[in-house]
Scaffold this motif. Sequence first.
Motif, PDB file in Angstrom:
ATOM      1  N   ARG A  59       0.833  -1.206   0.000  1.00 48.79           N
ATOM      2  CA  ARG A  59       0.000   0.000   0.000  1.00 48.79           C
ATOM      3  C   ARG A  59       0.870   1.260   0.000  1.00 48.79           C
ATOM      4  O   ARG A  59       0.595   2.217  -0.711  1.00 48.79           O
ATOM      5  CB  ARG A  59      -0.926   0.002   1.210  1.00 48.79           C
ATOM      6  CG  ARG A  59      -1.910   1.164   1.190  1.00 48.79           C
ATOM      7  CD  ARG A  59      -2.957   1.057   2.278  1.00 48.79           C
ATOM      8  NE  ARG A  59      -3.770  -0.135   2.081  1.00 48.79           N
ATOM      9  CZ  ARG A  59      -4.133  -0.962   3.050  1.00 48.79           C
ATOM     10  NH1 ARG A  59      -3.767  -0.730   4.281  1.00 48.79           N
ATOM     11  NH2 ARG A  59      -4.863  -2.019   2.791  1.00 48.79           N
ATOM     12  N   ARG A  60       1.937   1.251   0.789  1.00 48.40           N
ATOM     13  CA  ARG A  60       2.837   2.405   0.829  1.00 48.40           C
ATOM     14  C   ARG A  60       3.525   2.615  -0.512  1.00 48.40           C
ATOM     15  O   ARG A  60       3.707   3.742  -0.966  1.00 48.40           O
ATOM     16  CB  ARG A  60       3.863   2.235   1.945  1.00 48.40           C
ATOM     17  CG  ARG A  60       3.264   2.438   3.315  1.00 48.40           C
ATOM     18  CD  ARG A  60       4.305   2.403   4.408  1.00 48.40           C
ATOM     19  NE  ARG A  60       3.652   2.517   5.699  1.00 48.40           N
ATOM     20  CZ  ARG A  60       3.899   1.736   6.736  1.00 48.40           C
ATOM     21  NH1 ARG A  60       4.796   0.775   6.637  1.00 48.40           N
ATOM     22  NH2 ARG A  60       3.261   1.907   7.866  1.00 48.40           N
ATOM     23  N   ALA A  61       3.910   1.520  -1.169  1.00 49.83           N
ATOM     24  CA  ALA A  61       4.550   1.620  -2.483  1.00 49.83           C
ATOM     25  C   ALA A  61       3.573   2.190  -3.505  1.00 49.83           C
ATOM     26  O   ALA A  61       3.954   3.021  -4.340  1.00 49.83           O
ATOM     27  CB  ALA A  61       5.060   0.255  -2.929  1.00 49.83           C
ATOM     28  N   GLU A  62       2.313   1.742  -3.451  1.00 50.29           N
ATOM     29  CA  GLU A  62       1.301   2.257  -4.378  1.00 50.29           C
ATOM     30  C   GLU A  62       1.025   3.733  -4.125  1.00 50.29           C
ATOM     31  O   GLU A  62       0.873   4.508  -5.052  1.00 50.29           O
ATOM     32  CB  GLU A  62       0.006   1.455  -4.249  1.00 50.29           C
ATOM     33  CG  GLU A  62       0.107   0.063  -4.804  1.00 50.29           C
ATOM     34  CD  GLU A  62      -1.110  -0.797  -4.474  1.00 50.29           C
ATOM     35  OE1 GLU A  62      -2.031  -0.322  -3.769  1.00 50.29           O
ATOM     36  OE2 GLU A  62      -1.121  -1.960  -4.912  1.00 50.29           O
ATOM     37  N   GLU A  63       0.966   4.125  -2.849  1.00 52.34           N
ATOM     38  CA  GLU A  63       0.740   5.529  -2.516  1.00 52.34           C
ATOM     39  C   GLU A  63       1.915   6.387  -2.966  1.00 52.34           C
ATOM     40  O   GLU A  63       1.728   7.498  -3.440  1.00 52.34           O
ATOM     41  CB  GLU A  63       0.504   5.693  -1.016  1.00 52.34           C
ATOM     42  CG  GLU A  63      -0.830   5.165  -0.557  1.00 52.34           C
ATOM     43  CD  GLU A  63      -0.989   5.159   0.960  1.00 52.34           C
ATOM     44  OE1 GLU A  63      -0.014   5.514   1.676  1.00 52.34           O
ATOM     45  OE2 GLU A  63      -2.082   4.793   1.426  1.00 52.34           O
ATOM     46  N   GLY A  64       3.121   5.852  -2.842  1.00 46.66           N
ATOM     47  CA  GLY A  64       4.317   6.572  -3.290  1.00 46.66           C
ATOM     48  C   GLY A  64       4.331   6.745  -4.793  1.00 46.66           C
ATOM     49  O   GLY A  64       4.729   7.795  -5.316  1.00 46.66           O
ATOM     50  N   ALA A  65       3.877   5.736  -5.527  1.00 43.38           N
ATOM     51  CA  ALA A  65       3.848   5.808  -6.982  1.00 43.38           C
ATOM     52  C   ALA A  65       2.738   6.734  -7.460  1.00 43.38           C
ATOM     53  O   ALA A  65       2.858   7.368  -8.508  1.00 43.38           O
ATOM     54  CB  ALA A  65       3.643   4.417  -7.577  1.00 43.38           C
ATOM     55  N   ALA A  66       1.665   6.834  -6.688  1.00 44.55           N
ATOM     56  CA  ALA A  66       0.539   7.671  -7.083  1.00 44.55           C
ATOM     57  C   ALA A  66       0.745   9.145  -6.714  1.00 44.55           C
ATOM     58  O   ALA A  66       0.065  10.008  -7.236  1.00 44.55           O
ATOM     59  CB  ALA A  66      -0.743   7.174  -6.429  1.00 44.55           C
ATOM     60  N   ALA A  67       1.693   9.411  -5.825  1.00 45.88           N
ATOM     61  CA  ALA A  67       1.931  10.799  -5.412  1.00 45.88           C
ATOM     62  C   ALA A  67       2.538  11.574  -6.572  1.00 45.88           C
ATOM     63  O   ALA A  67       3.377  11.064  -7.314  1.00 45.88           O
ATOM     64  CB  ALA A  67       2.868  10.828  -4.212  1.00 45.88           C
ATOM     65  N   PRO A  68       2.115  12.823  -6.764  1.00 50.30           N
ATOM     66  CA  PRO A  68       2.672  13.618  -7.860  1.00 50.30           C
ATOM     67  C   PRO A  68       4.154  13.888  -7.624  1.00 50.30           C
ATOM     68  O   PRO A  68       4.592  14.063  -6.490  1.00 50.30           O
ATOM     69  CB  PRO A  68       1.858  14.906  -7.835  1.00 50.30           C
ATOM     70  CG  PRO A  68       1.261  14.971  -6.463  1.00 50.30           C
ATOM     71  CD  PRO A  68       1.139  13.547  -5.985  1.00 50.30           C
ATOM     72  N   ALA A  69       4.897  13.866  -8.712  1.00 52.66           N
ATOM     73  CA  ALA A  69       6.338  14.122  -8.620  1.00 52.66           C
ATOM     74  C   ALA A  69       6.551  15.580  -8.227  1.00 52.66           C
ATOM     75  O   ALA A  69       5.789  16.462  -8.635  1.00 52.66           O
ATOM     76  CB  ALA A  69       7.005  13.832  -9.954  1.00 52.66           C
ATOM     77  N   PRO A  70       7.571  15.849  -7.431  1.00 53.67           N
ATOM     78  CA  PRO A  70       7.824  17.236  -7.047  1.00 53.67           C
ATOM     79  C   PRO A  70       8.163  18.063  -8.279  1.00 53.67           C
ATOM     80  O   PRO A  70       8.826  17.599  -9.200  1.00 53.67           O
ATOM     81  CB  PRO A  70       9.005  17.147  -6.080  1.00 53.67           C
ATOM     82  CG  PRO A  70       9.545  15.776  -6.188  1.00 53.67           C
ATOM     83  CD  PRO A  70       8.502  14.917  -6.846  1.00 53.67           C
ATOM     84  N   ALA A  71       7.674  19.278  -8.285  1.00 53.54           N
ATOM     85  CA  ALA A  71       7.911  20.165  -9.422  1.00 53.54           C
ATOM     86  C   ALA A  71       9.390  20.561  -9.469  1.00 53.54           C
ATOM     87  O   ALA A  71      10.006  20.822  -8.439  1.00 53.54           O
ATOM     88  CB  ALA A  71       7.045  21.412  -9.281  1.00 53.54           C
TER      89      ALA A  71
END
Length: 177
Positions: free
Chosen positions: A157-169
């Motif tokens: 779940r943490r890996a999926e949340e990390g992948a779904a988070a927008p990349a920093p600008a």
Amino acid sequence: MADEGNVLSNLGTAPNGADNQPVAGVISQYVKDLSVENPKAPESFNWRSQPEMDVQFNIGANKVSDEVTEVELRITATSKTAEGVAYIVELSYCGLIGMRNMPDEQMHAFTYAEAPRILFPFARRVIADAVRDAGFAPLLLDPIDFNGLYIQQLAQRRAEEGAAAPAPATTEPSGEA
């Protein structure tokens, strides 16, 4: 003696009378639903081919009150052969779990890892008896590492949340001074 049956009262009182220690315990456990199907009886008792077993399980939780949660183990066991389905057993085995003075992450872990570990041997026996009572050799389910599965699902779940988070600008230099 009115609190004699209250697991939370019996477990959680500190010597100084303060009720501030974490407490968790099984209040009750029960079969909520049990279904046994033997759709091809009596023909299925003469089948000689090796059965293929499919066992599925799921864990659910339902908050009953601030301190009590119903934890549900749902287990489905299906035995199939080349001739057809020999049996299907569906079990919903529940426990009322009392928890008090615990941080949310510990309550979550107890609900989805420790409580199922405690309940599983009893659900395993119900499945074995149901299959035996249907006329087949008892199905003895292998032990399940609920804690390992819990940790694995948290990491996933943490890996999926990390992948779904927008990349920093990022800002690229414009080349202008």
